[in-house]
Design an enzyme around this catalytic site. Structure first.
Site, PDB file in Angstrom:
ATOM      1  N   ARG A   1       1.414  -3.349   1.047  1.00 34.12           N
ATOM      2  CA  ARG A   1       0.871  -3.075   2.368  1.00 34.12           C
ATOM      3  C   ARG A   1       1.245  -1.649   2.742  1.00 34.12           C
ATOM      4  NH1 ARG A   1       4.235  -7.972   4.670  1.00 34.12           N
ATOM      5  NH2 ARG A   1       2.853  -9.759   4.429  1.00 34.12           N
ATOM      6  N   CYS A   2       0.418  -1.019   3.557  1.00 39.64           N
ATOM      7  CA  CYS A   2       0.812   0.295   4.071  1.00 39.64           C
ATOM      8  C   CYS A   2       2.021   0.182   4.976  1.00 39.64           C
ATOM      9  CB  CYS A   2      -0.356   0.955   4.802  1.00 39.64           C
ATOM     10  SG  CYS A   2      -1.013  -0.027   6.158  1.00 39.64           S
ATOM     11  N   THR A   3       2.235  -0.996   5.553  1.00 39.90           N
ATOM     12  CA  THR A   3       3.375  -1.210   6.450  1.00 39.90           C
ATOM     13  C   THR A   3       4.556  -1.883   5.754  1.00 39.90           C
ATOM     14  OG1 THR A   3       2.378  -3.297   7.177  1.00 39.90           O
ATOM     15  CG2 THR A   3       1.969  -1.339   8.547  1.00 39.90           C
TER      16      THR A   3
END
Length: 517
Positions: free
Chosen positions: A285-287
């Site tokens: 995930r980008c997060t």
């Protein structure tokens, strides 16, 4: 074998000028979903022309009617939720519980933007002159080209596409070419919700063809806005391309998201948050959590609990109750293995019974299913990360979490910001002073307190700064600024020309007046 095709103006494209791509289930590589027929730059241009030809009619459709289309789309997604979630799990190996949550995010987004079709508020502004009124209006940008990654194949596209359509724009969507089955399902649900022919197109293409197509589409004046979710490297190129045409793209890029553990933190809660932040969706995930930044007083206790929890977490078959499943595509495996090599002799490597790809020859204790069937990787914790390590500043797209130690609060902030990313962040503490000092000092666009670095709600702005984006935001009312432009209007009904700043009535005042004691 089933062939999955691009949809230009809602019509399937028979040709495959960009070649074909066989799509396999990353958890069961012998399970083939189909073959993607890839387009090229000409396909993107065709979609752009279809969008340009129809956008003005869509813009004049009353906004509440456009909202009604979004409402119907949300209902269709809700009615097909389980089938869509299972397709996501089959195509990218996301655990089924996470896939269901992702589908719910689409429904939530539709529920929110249904009402925006009845708002899209402008303002009535008082004029400095009599018999004159000032107004502001939101007007559509025009044609939006949306390029998204495959780790969230329906939630992230909905963040762009739903508000773009409500605002009166036409959309050309380029999903990840390795998620064509999910993209086709999403597109069919949208088209069956009542989107007019030509307003929405879905183009399957690889990265170079997409960039070339966008470049030509901008030259022809077919695209007015680019939305891009992906790597920082490609985001820079998109930003440069858009800038040549005086456009500002909506860029949602990578992250090296910090999770700070203060000495007064609930360590069990912090471990739970770090486990999900770092290893949910296999860290893709980008997060996803990049580095846990732990106070020296609790470091040893935290790392013992975190390593134990990671070692005991079920990993494997994504249709079962597991922390994570496989890598979402084979294209990410080799690169992830190079990131594993960033571990240095001064680091301690923890979290599993091995490192790298899980196999019979490199087993994971408690693995769920058959590791030889898919693209499964051990969870890896690297303790002892320092600010001069390559691992500290590198986004590692996979199940890899670093751990660093700090003594002072200022040192924690420096470690949290020093890599230049600014997407998501988290702090675990019971002290409100630490919470607000962290919020003030962190460069990230999103802050969590005693919660994961991952997770978004449909009505809160999503986006980052620095290497994580150009300050644009998705979700909630804030994304409306990406898909509308402000138009100002003044209406003078006085019957004669009134000149602003010149024909203004002055006010008589005695500015020399003083009170007497």
């Amino acid at each position: 074998m089933r062939t999955i095709r691009s949809l230009v103006g809602g019509v399937p494209v028979d040709s495959a000028p960009g070649g074909t791509l066989t799509i396999s289930n990353p958890a069961r590589l012998d399970d083939t979903l189909g073959e993607a027929a890839l387009g090229d730059e000409a396909t993107i241009l065709d979609a752009g022309r279809a969008a340009r030809a129809t956008q003005s009619a869509w813009a004049t459709t009353p906004a509440p009617t456009r909202g009604r289309v979004v409402q119907q789309f949300g209902r269709l997604v809700e009615d097909n939720a389980e089938a869509l979630a299972r397709l996501i799990t089959r195509e990218i190996g996301k655990p089924i519980r996470e896939s269901r949550g992702e589908v719910q995010e689409v429904v939530d987004t539709c529920n929110f933007f249904l009402s925006e079709g009845r708002r899209l508020y402008g303002q009535t502004v008082p004029s400095e002159m009599p018999d004159k009124q000032l107004f502001t209006f939101r007007v559509p940008v025009g044609v939006a080209a949306i390029v998204t990654a495959g780790n969230f194949p329906v939630a992230v596209p909905s963040w762009y596409i739903v508000p773009a359509l409500v605002c009166g724009n036409a959309v050309v969507w380029k999903p990840a070419e390795y998620t064509p089955a999910t993209a086709e399902a999403f597109s069919q649900l949208l088209l069956h919700a009542g989107v007019p022919t030509g307003i929405f197109s879905m183009v399957l293409a690889d990265g170079p063809s997409t960039f070339a197509g966008l470049e030509q589409a901008l030259e022809e004046g077919l695209v007015d806005k680019i939305g891009f979710t992906g790597s920082t490297e490609i985001g820079r190129r998109i930003g440069e391309l858009a800038g040549r045409h005086l456009q500002t793209p909506c860029l949602e890029l990578g992250g090296k998201n910090p999770l700070v553990v203060m000495p007064d933190a609930d360590l069990d809660l912090a471990v739970e948050g770090a486990l999900f932040s770092g290893f949910g969706t296999a860290g893709q995930r980008c997060t996803s959590l990049g580095t846990v930044i732990v106070h020296a007083d609790v470091h040893d206790d935290f790392i013992e609990r975190f390593s134990k929890a990671t070692a005991q977490a079920p990993i494997g078959d994504p249709t079962a109750d597991v922390l994570y499943g496989p890598m979402i595509s084979s294209r990410f495996c080799d690169r992830f293995e190079t990131w594993l090599e960033l571990a240095q002799p001064h680091h301690a490597v923890l979290g599993s019974t091995g490192v790298g790809r899980i196999a019979d020859s490199n087993p994971r204790d408690g693995f769920v299913g058959d590791p030889e069937s898919g693209l499964f990787y051990h969870p890896t914790i690297v303790d002892g990360v320092r600010s001069d390590d390559d691992l500290y500043a590198t986004e590692t797209f996979g199940p890899l979490v670093g751990v660093a130690t700090f003594e002072s609060f200022d040192e924690a902030i420096a470690l949290a910001n020093g890599h230049g990313y600014g997407l998501s962040s988290s702090i675990y503490t019971s002290d409100p002073l630490s919470v607000f000092r962290f919020r003030e000092g962190i460069s990230a666009g999103m802050v969590s307190v005693n919660n994961s670095t991952s997770g978004a709600e449909a009505h809160l702005p999503f986006g980052g700064n620095g290497r994580s984006g150009n300050g644009s935001r998705q979700s909630g009312i804030w994304v409306l600024d990406q898909f509308t432009r402000w138009q100002a209007m003044n209406w003078d009904y006085s019957g004669h020309l009134q000149k602003a700043q010149m024909d203004v009535t002055d006010v008589d005042a005695d500015l020399g007046f003083r009170l007497t004691e």
